[in-house]
Design an enzyme around this catalytic site. Sequence first.
Site, PDB file in Angstrom:
ATOM      1  N   CYS A 174      12.006 -12.294  24.255  1.00 14.29           N
ATOM      2  CA  CYS A 174      12.535 -11.199  25.081  1.00 14.29           C
ATOM      3  C   CYS A 174      13.637 -11.693  26.025  1.00 14.29           C
ATOM      4  CB  CYS A 174      11.392 -10.530  25.839  1.00 14.29           C
ATOM      5  SG  CYS A 174      10.243 -11.675  26.635  1.00 14.29           S
TER       6      CYS A 174
HETATM    7  N1  LIG Z   1       4.687  -9.407  25.503  1.00 15.91           N
HETATM    8  C1  LIG Z   1       5.986  -9.493  25.324  1.00 15.91           C
HETATM    9  O1  LIG Z   1       6.783  -8.952  26.107  1.00 15.91           O
HETATM   10  C2  LIG Z   1       6.526 -10.244  24.141  1.00 15.91           C
HETATM   11  C3  LIG Z   1       7.913 -10.174  23.886  1.00 15.91           C
HETATM   12  C4  LIG Z   1       8.432 -10.874  22.788  1.00 15.91           C
HETATM   13  C5  LIG Z   1       7.592 -11.622  22.003  1.00 15.91           C
HETATM   14  N2  LIG Z   1       6.267 -11.690  22.279  1.00 15.91           N
HETATM   15  C6  LIG Z   1       5.423 -12.505  21.404  1.00 15.91           C
HETATM   16  O2  LIG Z   1       4.633 -11.641  20.608  1.00 15.91           O
HETATM   17  C7  LIG Z   1       3.383 -12.276  20.328  1.00 15.91           C
HETATM   18  C8  LIG Z   1       2.267 -11.343  20.766  1.00 15.91           C
HETATM   19  O3  LIG Z   1       2.379 -11.146  22.170  1.00 15.91           O
HETATM   20  P1  LIG Z   1       1.545 -10.060  22.974  1.00 15.91           P
HETATM   21  O4  LIG Z   1       2.119 -10.049  24.327  1.00 15.91           O
HETATM   22  O5  LIG Z   1       1.456  -8.800  22.201  1.00 15.91           O
HETATM   23  O6  LIG Z   1       0.081 -10.776  22.985  1.00 15.91           O
HETATM   24  P2  LIG Z   1      -1.326 -10.166  23.341  1.00 15.91           P
HETATM   25  O7  LIG Z   1      -1.175  -8.861  24.061  1.00 15.91           O
HETATM   26  O8  LIG Z   1      -2.084 -11.250  24.026  1.00 15.91           O
HETATM   27  O9  LIG Z   1      -1.999  -9.889  21.899  1.00 15.91           O
HETATM   28  C9  LIG Z   1      -2.363 -10.929  21.042  1.00 15.91           C
HETATM   29  C10 LIG Z   1      -2.858 -10.363  19.731  1.00 15.91           C
HETATM   30  O10 LIG Z   1      -3.219 -11.466  18.861  1.00 15.91           O
HETATM   31  C11 LIG Z   1      -4.444 -11.157  18.209  1.00 15.91           C
HETATM   32  N3  LIG Z   1      -5.124 -12.374  17.771  1.00 15.91           N
HETATM   33  C12 LIG Z   1      -5.841 -13.245  18.508  1.00 15.91           C
HETATM   34  N4  LIG Z   1      -6.314 -14.240  17.721  1.00 15.91           N
HETATM   35  C13 LIG Z   1      -5.882 -13.972  16.455  1.00 15.91           C
HETATM   36  C14 LIG Z   1      -6.066 -14.613  15.195  1.00 15.91           C
HETATM   37  N5  LIG Z   1      -6.745 -15.748  15.072  1.00 15.91           N
HETATM   38  N6  LIG Z   1      -5.484 -14.043  14.098  1.00 15.91           N
HETATM   39  C15 LIG Z   1      -4.762 -12.902  14.204  1.00 15.91           C
HETATM   40  N7  LIG Z   1      -4.539 -12.268  15.375  1.00 15.91           N
HETATM   41  C16 LIG Z   1      -5.117 -12.795  16.488  1.00 15.91           C
HETATM   42  C17 LIG Z   1      -5.220 -10.340  19.237  1.00 15.91           C
HETATM   43  O11 LIG Z   1      -6.178  -9.535  18.547  1.00 15.91           O
HETATM   44  P3  LIG Z   1      -7.731  -9.349  18.965  1.00 15.91           P
HETATM   45  O12 LIG Z   1      -7.944 -10.032  20.276  1.00 15.91           O
HETATM   46  O13 LIG Z   1      -7.947  -7.870  19.024  1.00 15.91           O
HETATM   47  O14 LIG Z   1      -8.496  -9.953  17.843  1.00 15.91           O
HETATM   48  C18 LIG Z   1      -4.109  -9.491  19.852  1.00 15.91           C
HETATM   49  O15 LIG Z   1      -3.898  -8.323  19.069  1.00 15.91           O
HETATM   50  C19 LIG Z   1       3.389 -13.611  21.089  1.00 15.91           C
HETATM   51  O16 LIG Z   1       3.755 -14.648  20.224  1.00 15.91           O
HETATM   52  C20 LIG Z   1       4.441 -13.387  22.151  1.00 15.91           C
HETATM   53  O17 LIG Z   1       5.050 -14.593  22.555  1.00 15.91           O
HETATM   54  C21 LIG Z   1       5.712 -11.009  23.326  1.00 15.91           C
END
Ligand SMILES: NC(=O)c1ccc[n+]([C@@H]2O[C@H](COP(=O)([O-])OP(=O)(O)OC[C@H]3O[C@@H](n4cnc5c(N)ncnc54)[C@H](OP(=O)(O)O)[C@@H]3O)[C@@H](O)[C@H]2O)c1
Length: 344
Positions: free
Chosen positions: A148
């Site tokens: 981001c």
């Molecule tokens: N947040 C932002 O603004 C943003 C911006 C750009 C990129 N990103 C990137 O996008 C990615 C996700 O970020 P987020 O902020 O959405 O994270 P988040 O809210 O913490 O969500 C993480 C997700 O990963 C899942 N998960 C956990 N363990 C897993 C496994 N072993 N296999 C498959 N899925 C699993 C969780 O599912 P359950 O717990 O339901 O199982 C949950 O749906 C990260 O790499 C982050 O760096 C985030």
Amino acid sequence: VQRLIVFGASGYTGLELLRWLSLHPQARVVAASSDRWAGDPAFAHSATAPRGLIFVGHKEALARVEEGDIVLLATSAEVSLDLVPELLQKRSRVIDLSGAFRLASAEDFARWYGFAHKAPELLTEAAYGLPEISPPPPNARLVANPGCYATAAAIAVTPLVRRGLVEDGAPIVIDGKSGTTGAGRKSDEALSYSEVADTVRPYRLLSHQHTPEIERTVASAANKAVCVLFTPQLVPMRRGLLVTAYAPARQEVDAEAVARAFAEEYADARFVVIPKDRAPETGTVIHTNFCEVAARFDPRTRVITAIAALDNLVKGAAGQAIQNMNRMMGIDEATGLLAGGGGA
Ligand SMILES: NC(=O)c1ccc[n+]([C@@H]2O[C@H](COP(=O)([O-])OP(=O)(O)OC[C@H]3O[C@@H](n4cnc5c(N)ncnc54)[C@H](OP(=O)(O)O)[C@@H]3O)[C@@H](O)[C@H]2O)c1
């Protein structure tokens, strides 16, 4: 219609993907993974998720990947690193929203992410998909969706470097501010309400993992080395991100050259907007896939200030992933992305 599998669909970016994909006329989510919500209707957790979709556990989603045309990973870098080689082996096309394939070498990952990269042979194949600066090839098998902060910073700085407006060798100082959804949904004392409300908190000084990503993106777009000093800060709002870059100008630069660089570089960019008579801000872009950008040259200090604002969950993550997906599908990159709105 393309069939999609979303891993990590219960997280902030995963739910944002479901929201936008439910509006997409040529895509259908056939499986969305979450262990914590496995068996639940997605609609029961988010009113903007597609009706009829039931969350499945991560293992079941992996067993069903052959049902999908494209897999979207809204998972941590560590989880993506485990999943991607297996998915490619199963002939999936993958868009990874994590940082796991955004840098050039295993050494960069050891230094900036603190892990040993398990699939360095895929780093040259991974296409870094920032459509306005480095659009992924339509036949890409693995797209690394940008970070981001890195998206906003690259959009702010690339025109300046590409057009030779920045003094050679001078570091570009970038200050970033992000809302709390940028840190994901995990529970963490440091991110609890009382800890983040009414305070602005700089973090990961000199060591944020988007630093090399910004340098790499701008350097390859401009074909010259770039040196960035980046300071991220957490601000007490949920969504939105703003970066301000300060770049010492070359001798012959003036205000007109700076304004022209942005107007020309982004003339055809559907999701980059240069606001008239005001600076970019988060309030007008949240819940949209647009990035606002503008720059000013200060003749007194001879420094160029370039500012970009976007929604970290949309242009900074899910929306940009769909823009990349549209390109991989060979359709208009704006398909399904023009809904939503910011402003008061
Ligand atoms: N947040 C932002 O603004 C943003 C911006 C750009 C990129 N990103 C990137 O996008 C990615 C996700 O970020 P987020 O902020 O959405 O994270 P988040 O809210 O913490 O969500 C993480 C997700 O990963 C899942 N998960 C956990 N363990 C897993 C496994 N072993 N296999 C498959 N899925 C699993 C969780 O599912 P359950 O717990 O339901 O199982 C949950 O749906 C990260 O790499 C982050 O760096 C985030």
